[in-house]
Design a protein around this motif. Structure first.
Motif, PDB file in Angstrom:
ATOM      1  N   VAL A  33      -7.465   1.288  -2.700  1.00 44.91           N
ATOM      2  CA  VAL A  33      -7.265   3.135  -2.841  1.00 44.91           C
ATOM      3  C   VAL A  33      -7.891   3.761  -2.968  1.00 44.91           C
ATOM      4  O   VAL A  33      -9.251   3.387  -3.045  1.00 44.91           O
ATOM      5  N   LEU A  34      -8.045   4.548  -2.320  1.00 47.51           N
ATOM      6  CA  LEU A  34      -9.188   6.031  -0.884  1.00 47.51           C
ATOM      7  C   LEU A  34      -9.349   6.650  -1.736  1.00 47.51           C
ATOM      8  O   LEU A  34      -9.190   7.194  -3.418  1.00 47.51           O
ATOM      9  N   THR A  35     -11.309   6.690  -1.936  1.00 45.76           N
ATOM     10  CA  THR A  35     -11.056   7.674  -3.090  1.00 45.76           C
ATOM     11  C   THR A  35     -11.348   9.101  -2.857  1.00 45.76           C
ATOM     12  O   THR A  35     -11.404   9.273  -1.466  1.00 45.76           O
ATOM     13  N   GLY A  36     -11.787   9.502  -2.999  1.00 45.42           N
ATOM     14  CA  GLY A  36     -11.467  11.947  -2.214  1.00 45.42           C
ATOM     15  C   GLY A  36     -11.029  12.264  -3.960  1.00 45.42           C
ATOM     16  O   GLY A  36     -11.010  11.863  -4.591  1.00 45.42           O
ATOM     17  N   THR A  37     -10.808  13.860  -3.270  1.00 45.96           N
ATOM     18  CA  THR A  37     -10.731  14.657  -4.578  1.00 45.96           C
ATOM     19  C   THR A  37      -9.483  14.026  -5.169  1.00 45.96           C
ATOM     20  O   THR A  37      -9.420  14.253  -6.728  1.00 45.96           O
ATOM     21  N   LYS A  38      -8.480  13.196  -4.501  1.00 46.85           N
ATOM     22  CA  LYS A  38      -6.987  13.127  -4.484  1.00 46.85           C
ATOM     23  C   LYS A  38      -7.391  11.759  -4.500  1.00 46.85           C
ATOM     24  O   LYS A  38      -6.772  11.291  -3.194  1.00 46.85           O
ATOM     25  N   PRO A  39      -7.203  10.669  -5.675  1.00 42.96           N
ATOM     26  CA  PRO A  39      -7.258   9.085  -4.597  1.00 42.96           C
ATOM     27  C   PRO A  39      -5.466   8.760  -4.201  1.00 42.96           C
ATOM     28  O   PRO A  39      -4.554   9.227  -4.961  1.00 42.96           O
ATOM     29  N   LEU A  40      -5.990   8.149  -3.327  1.00 44.85           N
ATOM     30  CA  LEU A  40      -5.054   7.506  -2.849  1.00 44.85           C
ATOM     31  C   LEU A  40      -4.677   6.298  -2.956  1.00 44.85           C
ATOM     32  O   LEU A  40      -4.838   5.588  -2.276  1.00 44.85           O
ATOM     33  N   LEU A  41      -3.720   5.826  -3.262  1.00 43.85           N
ATOM     34  CA  LEU A  41      -3.072   4.450  -3.218  1.00 43.85           C
ATOM     35  C   LEU A  41      -2.406   4.119  -1.622  1.00 43.85           C
ATOM     36  O   LEU A  41      -1.235   4.883  -1.601  1.00 43.85           O
ATOM     37  N   VAL A  42      -2.613   2.664  -1.163  1.00 47.78           N
ATOM     38  CA  VAL A  42      -1.488   2.652  -0.528  1.00 47.78           C
ATOM     39  C   VAL A  42      -1.423   0.865  -0.265  1.00 47.78           C
ATOM     40  O   VAL A  42      -2.354   0.345  -0.706  1.00 47.78           O
ATOM     41  N   PRO A  43      -0.396   0.164   0.609  1.00 49.25           N
ATOM     42  CA  PRO A  43      -0.898  -1.250   1.210  1.00 49.25           C
ATOM     43  C   PRO A  43      -1.945  -1.689   1.755  1.00 49.25           C
ATOM     44  O   PRO A  43      -2.693  -1.079   2.177  1.00 49.25           O
ATOM     45  N   TYR A  44      -2.109  -2.316   1.115  1.00 48.64           N
ATOM     46  CA  TYR A  44      -3.343  -2.738   1.897  1.00 48.64           C
ATOM     47  C   TYR A  44      -2.947  -4.451   2.369  1.00 48.64           C
ATOM     48  O   TYR A  44      -2.518  -5.714   1.424  1.00 48.64           O
ATOM     49  N   PRO A  45      -3.310  -5.084   3.760  1.00 47.50           N
ATOM     50  CA  PRO A  45      -3.731  -4.055   4.880  1.00 47.50           C
ATOM     51  C   PRO A  45      -3.177  -2.921   5.048  1.00 47.50           C
ATOM     52  O   PRO A  45      -1.559  -3.127   4.958  1.00 47.50           O
ATOM     53  N   ALA A  46      -4.011  -1.906   5.418  1.00 45.19           N
ATOM     54  CA  ALA A  46      -3.021  -0.436   5.400  1.00 45.19           C
ATOM     55  C   ALA A  46      -2.246  -0.810   6.475  1.00 45.19           C
ATOM     56  O   ALA A  46      -2.638  -1.281   7.296  1.00 45.19           O
ATOM     57  N   ARG A  47      -1.125   0.849   5.897  1.00 47.40           N
ATOM     58  CA  ARG A  47      -0.081   1.035   7.754  1.00 47.40           C
ATOM     59  C   ARG A  47      -0.720   2.267   7.759  1.00 47.40           C
ATOM     60  O   ARG A  47      -0.697   3.075   6.598  1.00 47.40           O
ATOM     61  N   ALA A  48      -0.683   2.704   8.620  1.00 49.83           N
ATOM     62  CA  ALA A  48      -0.882   4.248   9.506  1.00 49.83           C
ATOM     63  C   ALA A  48       0.193   4.759   8.590  1.00 49.83           C
ATOM     64  O   ALA A  48       1.396   4.857   8.436  1.00 49.83           O
ATOM     65  N   GLY A  49      -0.367   6.293   7.535  1.00 55.10           N
ATOM     66  CA  GLY A  49       0.531   6.967   7.105  1.00 55.10           C
ATOM     67  C   GLY A  49       1.154   6.617   5.780  1.00 55.10           C
ATOM     68  O   GLY A  49       2.003   7.560   4.565  1.00 55.10           O
ATOM     69  N   ALA A  50       1.167   5.238   5.109  1.00 55.01           N
ATOM     70  CA  ALA A  50       1.498   4.217   4.100  1.00 55.01           C
ATOM     71  C   ALA A  50       0.474   4.879   2.525  1.00 55.01           C
ATOM     72  O   ALA A  50      -0.561   5.480   2.860  1.00 55.01           O
ATOM     73  N   GLY A  51       1.750   4.910   1.640  1.00 56.29           N
ATOM     74  CA  GLY A  51       1.182   5.308   0.344  1.00 56.29           C
ATOM     75  C   GLY A  51       1.202   7.170  -0.188  1.00 56.29           C
ATOM     76  O   GLY A  51       0.697   7.519  -1.077  1.00 56.29           O
ATOM     77  N   ARG A  52       1.806   7.776   1.474  1.00 60.82           N
ATOM     78  CA  ARG A  52       0.757   9.511   1.019  1.00 60.82           C
ATOM     79  C   ARG A  52       1.730   9.855  -0.503  1.00 60.82           C
ATOM     80  O   ARG A  52       3.326   9.903  -0.399  1.00 60.82           O
TER      81      ARG A  52
END
Length: 229
Positions: free
Chosen positions: A205-224
């Motif tokens: 889960v990337l932090t920020g104004t809108k937290p973003l959930l992505v698969p890990y290990p991350a893939r470019a563009g995943a989870g948007r």
């Protein structure tokens, strides 16, 4: 309030964009690695002067999360201070603000490697803490189940996400929280130490104004756009 709801060990935890977690069933805000007093510690040990604003920025972030969640309790997962002397060297205004946040709340300090003992502030101090199905400690342990920890300050970057950001790493057995404090460095989420602890399948889960959930290990563009498991 922008959050991502995470089912974990039969409980629901809400990841905030700040890097904190909120456990509604226990009315508990969970944060890790505040590293309060970092600039004072660097000045004391190295003679390098940094703007002494990181403590105030961290406390303001914490106050905002407490106001947004209404949490009646706080659990700090270790390294709340950059060392034991930093707790005593807080600016009087910063110390007063911290005490005001503690007052009226169930406050738990879990020991970290930077602050392995009581800091002379209100609240309960623990080497580690078990609450329901969850275990809270500073450094992850191999084979743990239902564990929440900090220590590693994981960070992750994805194309189009505004550079590298602190992130929460999780699988079915454990969560590793990002550093909550300002001026804290970080370890790449792809580092061998973290990959060994988190494995796969897992999420970030990337932090920020809108937290973003992505698969890990991350893939470019995943989870948007994903906001919930």
């Amino acid at each position: 309030m922008n959050t991502i709801e995470i089912p974990f060990q039969g409980e629901t935890l809400c990841a905030l964009g700040s890097g904190a977690l909120f456990w509604p069933a226990r009315d508990l805000l969970i944060v890790s690695d505040l590293h309060l007093g970092k600039s004072e510690r660097i000045a004391r040990r190295r003679g390098t002067m940094l703007p002494p604003y990181e403590t105030r920025a961290t406390l303001e972030r914490l106050a905002a999360d407490l106001a947004a969640t209404g949490a009646g309790g706080v659990l700090c997962l270790g390294d709340s201070f950059d060392d034991l002397d930093a707790a005593q060297g807080l600016d009087p205004e910063d110390r007063a603000q911290l005490v005001s946040l503690i007052e009226g709340r169930a406050w738990h300090w879990v020991e970290g490697n930077h602050d392995p003992g009581p800091a002379g502030l209100p609240g309960e101090h623990h080497a580690e803490m078990i609450m329901g199905p969850l275990t809270f400690r500073h450094i992850a342990e191999a084979g743990a189940q239902g564990e929440l920890s900090g220590h590693y300050h994981p960070k992750l970057g994805l194309p189009g996400c505004g550079g590298t950001k602190p992130c929460l790493l999780l699988n079915a057995a454990r969560m590793i929280l990002p550093a909550y404090g300002a001026y804290t460095g970080g370890m790449p989420a792809t580092a061998p130490e973290l990959r060994a602890l988190i494995g796969s399948p897992a999420f970030a889960v990337l932090t920020g104004t809108k937290p973003l959930l992505v698969p890990y290990p991350a893939r470019a563009g995943a989870g948007r756009g994903r906001r919930r498991f």
